[in-house]
Design a protein around this motif. Structure first.
Motif, PDB file in Angstrom:
ATOM      1  N   TYR A 113       0.823  -1.210   0.000  1.00  0.00           N
ATOM      2  CA  TYR A 113       0.000   0.000   0.000  1.00  0.00           C
ATOM      3  C   TYR A 113       0.852   1.253   0.000  1.00  0.00           C
ATOM      4  N   ALA A 117      -2.400   5.876   1.496  1.00  0.00           N
ATOM      5  CA  ALA A 117      -3.550   5.067   1.906  1.00  0.00           C
ATOM      6  C   ALA A 117      -3.423   4.653   3.365  1.00  0.00           C
TER       7      ALA A 117
ATOM      8  N   CYS B 200     -13.016   7.198  -5.700  1.00  0.00           N
ATOM      9  CA  CYS B 200     -12.369   5.946  -6.108  1.00  0.00           C
ATOM     10  C   CYS B 200     -12.424   4.896  -5.005  1.00  0.00           C
ATOM     11  N   VAL B 205      -9.149   0.984   0.473  1.00  0.00           N
ATOM     12  CA  VAL B 205      -8.315  -0.065  -0.136  1.00  0.00           C
ATOM     13  C   VAL B 205      -7.567  -0.877   0.924  1.00  0.00           C
ATOM     14  N   LYS B 209     -11.083  -4.296  -0.143  1.00  0.00           N
ATOM     15  CA  LYS B 209     -10.747  -4.156  -1.572  1.00  0.00           C
ATOM     16  C   LYS B 209     -11.989  -4.229  -2.467  1.00  0.00           C
ATOM     17  N   ILE B 212     -12.989  -0.922  -3.743  1.00  0.00           N
ATOM     18  CA  ILE B 212     -12.157  -0.422  -4.849  1.00  0.00           C
ATOM     19  C   ILE B 212     -12.566  -1.095  -6.162  1.00  0.00           C
ATOM     20  N   ASN B 241      -5.663   3.204  -6.798  1.00  0.00           N
ATOM     21  CA  ASN B 241      -6.894   2.434  -6.664  1.00  0.00           C
ATOM     22  C   ASN B 241      -7.460   1.991  -8.007  1.00  0.00           C
ATOM     23  N   GLN B 244      -5.349  -0.850  -9.138  1.00  0.00           N
ATOM     24  CA  GLN B 244      -5.688  -2.036  -8.343  1.00  0.00           C
ATOM     25  C   GLN B 244      -7.029  -2.609  -8.799  1.00  0.00           C
TER      26      GLN B 244
END
Lengths: 127, 295
Positions: A113, A117, B200, B205, B209, B212, B241, B244
């Motif tokens: 990450y 975040a 987003c 996240v 998840k 996201i 994001n 991902q």
């Protein structure tokens, strides 16, 4: 469970956020525009209603943790209620009791990450 | 506009996983006659702006950055502090806005920071995109474009932090156009779609998840159907994001070569500053662009 209507929760929210939830007339525009309602157990306008009647289920709603302060509801509320601030107040009522939403030590694969975040999550999910 | 210096706040992402954002911005700025001067001894802005009105602890980091900026404005001759990361922009500008209308907050923070000089509230926090639109002007950017990008379909993704809340928005919160104008200025085709100002999923996240994945499906789904080449973004977390989410939703979204770029990388591509752009994105987009003949 018997629900006794009380303004204690609304007063706590007001003290932390400066927002008066009684201004809300339940138009639902906040929930209509919220980008994460598909994941929510209670919708943002329902959370506000719970605060209005003093139902502490509001503090258990996953909605308050899913809200990432995108301010879409804030800019759209026809009554000028800053919902992002209300959601933050509900989070803080819990976090200020020393109850964290996540245990940072138990987060796995931290290297996956970005800092942005992790710091944001630690600020929003822990006290 | 003559050459000018602007104080610049990088933040953590641009020194780590978002280095192409910083590199391309500094190079593009230089081409446009702007020297971005990095703020001395900057620290983390805090990433998310504290929304409680009864607590000041969340503001200390950003407040110190504003003091640092105040100490350095003599180097640039103006009061601007420019951010690139939109989360940094939101935190710094939201705090600055609150301090401008809440004298008590300013006094309390100044008292708390008793080993620092008082912040006077005079710094003007601005986003680089707004600097390009207002101080440089898209007309000037047009004159710097060296390539034909007309084959590129580009979708602007604003996310949240530049356009909301109203007090700090750099454009209309519901219907911004600043990035569309930028895309037009470099000669590419701006693509319109419904979710360009939607969240987003942000720091979700880290814990969830699925958020996201769902967000990415909604935001990028229509763009993949339209064969859009790239999305330009202003925020390192949005970019992370969406990338991902593209991986997580590969089965649902189908095969796609859509690239997520910083808006400064698109500018760098147009101007020909290739070494500042993410290599994979550059290779993917370069096949669709042509060099312009200056004859």
């Amino acid at each position: 469970m018997r629900l006794i209507i009380s303004d204690e929760l609304a007063k706590d929210v007001y003290r932390i956020s400066g927002q008066n939830v009684y201004a809300c007339y339940q138009c639902g525009k906040c929930s209509g525009g919220c980008p994460v309602i598909s994941e929510m157990d209670y919708l943002p306008n329902q959370v506000i209603h719970m605060i209005q009647i003093g139902d502490e289920t509001a503090l258990k709603a996953n909605a308050i943790w899913l809200c990432a302060s995108c301010f879409t509801c804030t800019i759209r509320c026809p009554r000028g209620v800053d919902l992002a601030k209300v959601m933050e107040a509900l989070r803080l009522i819990i976090l200020r009791k020393g109850i964290n939403r996540i245990d940072l030590r138990k987060l796995k694969n931290l290297h996956e990450y970005p800092q942005i975040a992790l710091i944001a999550a630690s600020r929003k999910y822990t006290g | 506009m003559r050459n000018m210096k602007l104080l610049y706040f990088p933040g953590c992402s641009l020194k780590n996983f978002a280095q192409s954002y910083e590199k391309s911005a500094i190079a593009v700025a230089k081409e446009l006659g702007i020297e971005l001067v990095e703020l001395n001894r900057w620290n983390c802005c805090g990433v998310v702006y504290g929304l409680a009105s009864d607590s000041f602890a969340h503001y200390v980091g950003a407040f110190r950055d504003l003091i640092r900026a105040q100490q350095q404005v003599n180097e640039t001759g103006n009061e601007y502090l420019v951010a690139l990361c939109s989360m940094c922009y939101q935190v710094l500008s939201s705090l600055n806005y609150r301090l401008s209308i809440d004298r008590e907050a300013l006094d309390r923070l100044n008292r708390f920071m008793d080993d620092e000089e008082d912040y006077l509230g005079t710094i003007q926090v601005e986003h680089f995109l707004k600097i390009l639109a207002d101080l440089v002007g898209f007309d000037k950017i047009k004159t710097k474009v060296k390539r034909d990008l007309s084959e590129l379909k580009i979708a602007p993704y604003y996310g949240c932090m530049l356009v909301r809340p109203k007090e700090i928005a750099i454009d209309d919160p519901e219907d911004p156009t600043i990035m569309e104008k930028l895309i037009e200025a470099v000669g590419a085709e701006p693509v319109s779609y419904p979710f360009r100002t939607e969240c987003c999923g942000s720091y979700n996240v880290v814990v969830n998840k699925d958020v996201i994945k769902e967000r990415t499906k909604k935001i990028l789904g229509p763009l993949i159907k339209k064969n859009v080449d790239a999305v330009i973004t202003v925020c390192p977390l949005c970019k992370f994001n969406l990338e991902q989410g593209l991986k997580l939703a590969r089965d649902e979204l189908g095969q796609s070569n859509i690239k997520i770029l910083y808006f400064t990388e698109l500018l760098a591509l147009a101007i020909g500053l290739d070494d500042t752009i993410d290599k994979e994105a550059l290779e993917s987009l370069k096949v669709k662009i042509k060099e312009k003949n200056d004859s």
